[in-house]
Design a protein around this motif. Structure first.
Motif: not given
Length: 341
Positions: A294-313
């Motif tokens: 689902f993150l891809s839609a947010w990246k496309d719409a709001l390219p300025q957004t900073k995203i942090k992934m929690a690998p095992d969560a």
């Protein structure tokens, strides 16, 4: 940044303990929302929007903004139960219960508590509400902090009501068997009709199945559906299922044009208004509720957004890595706000 008027809070508070102040706000349409506020008077205000739809908040959520990270970064945290949820009244009501209604309620609460502006945070369903509030009132948002973002296009429903069977088949089979449907459109329609139907016993069974199915996938390693089902309070499950299915059925009441292929669910309409507002997301890499795709839609719409992934969560903020990432994000944002107050 204006701080909370003590009179505004004390005049409307019903009780105090643990440093909390609480109140009820009549927002119209027969609804009253329960709110609470915690933290020092000079703290940076952060309103945290709960998930669901229908989950409600708990006062322990204020503790997210305490601990070593916030030792020198005072936060004034604000929580409220959305219409029909938690301690808000009338409990379980879906009348006049739409995204626009909730956005108006957030703004009424800001005015009541006398904040000129604040940081807006949300998790899961709360990310939809936070984004739409920010679009409606960008001048009131210093930043938008999100945990486990979702969307409202066919992709969400297909994943939630069909795709998860590839993760763990037994809970999906229980969901499917109860209503005799195996595609997402028919499953959603059947559960909505059953939960809102006249057969109360059948409605309670459907509500518990729906909520147990969702809760099974709340963690990185899916839980035991039967144990989760057995532990539910049927009346509480009914309230959550009614409000949740009300929003699912209506796709969160988001507007979209018939040929809007770039914004098929209406979630990102008007996001150009947020160009100057910092937006940050933390997301579990093993989130089975709000799939990382689902993150891809947010990246496309709001390219300025900073995203942090929690690998095992997974989805739940109870996972230490996800909670720490969200707390760090909040602390960093509060620190930046202090420099401009």
């Amino acid at each position: 940044m204006a701080q909370t008027s003590d009179k505004a809070v004390s005049d409307r508070s019903t009780s105090e303990d643990r440093g909390l102040k609480r109140g009820q706000l009549a927002v119209g349409d027969g609804h009253s929302i329960a709110w609470s506020i915690n933290g020092p008077k000079d703290g940076v205000p952060v309103v945290l929007l709960h998930g669901g739809p229908g989950a409600g908040s708990s006062e322990e959520m204020h503790d997210i903004f305490t601990g070593p990270l916030f030792a020198n970064l005072p936060v004034r945290s604000i929580l409220f139960d959305q219409r029909g949820c938690g301690a808000s009244t009338p409990l379980g009501s879906v009348e006049a219960n739409t995204t626009d209604n909730l956005i108006a309620d957030i703004e009424q609460l800001r005015v009541l508590l006398d904040f000129e502006s604040w940081i807006v945070a949300g998790g899961s369903w709360g990310t939809t509400l936070a984004l739409r509030y920010a679009v409606a009132h960008p001048e009131r948002c210093h930043a938008v902090l999100l945990r486990a973002v979702t969307i409202w296009s066919d992709e969400k429903f297909s994943w939630a009501l069909e795709g998860r069977k590839a993760v763990k088949a037994a809970p999906w089979q229980a969901l499917s068997n109860l209503v005799g449907a195996d595609d997402w459109r028919n499953i959603l329609t059947a559960y909505h009709e059953t939960v809102f139907g006249p057969d109360i016993e059948r409605a309670l069974e459907a509500a518990c199945t729906w909520i147990a199915y969702e809760n099974t996938f709340n963690t990185a390693e899916p839980g035991n559906f039967n144990e989760i089902y057995a532990g539910l309070n049927p009346e509480t499950a009914m309230i959550k299922a009614r409000i949740g299915l009300h929003y699912w059925k209506h796709r969160a009441f988001l507007d979209t044009g018939p040929n809007d292929t770039k914004n098929p669910d209406g979630l990102f309409s008007g996001v150009d208004r947020l160009a100057d507002i910092p937006i940050s997301i933390v997301h579990g890499a093993r989130d089975h509720i709000c799939h990382p795709d689902f993150l891809s839609a947010w990246k496309d719409a709001l390219p300025q957004t900073k995203i942090k992934m929690a690998p095992d969560a997974g989805h739940s903020l109870e996972h230490p890595a996800l909670k720490q990432a969200f707390q760090q994000l909040t602390a960093d944002t509060v620190a930046a706000q202090q420099t401009i107050r």
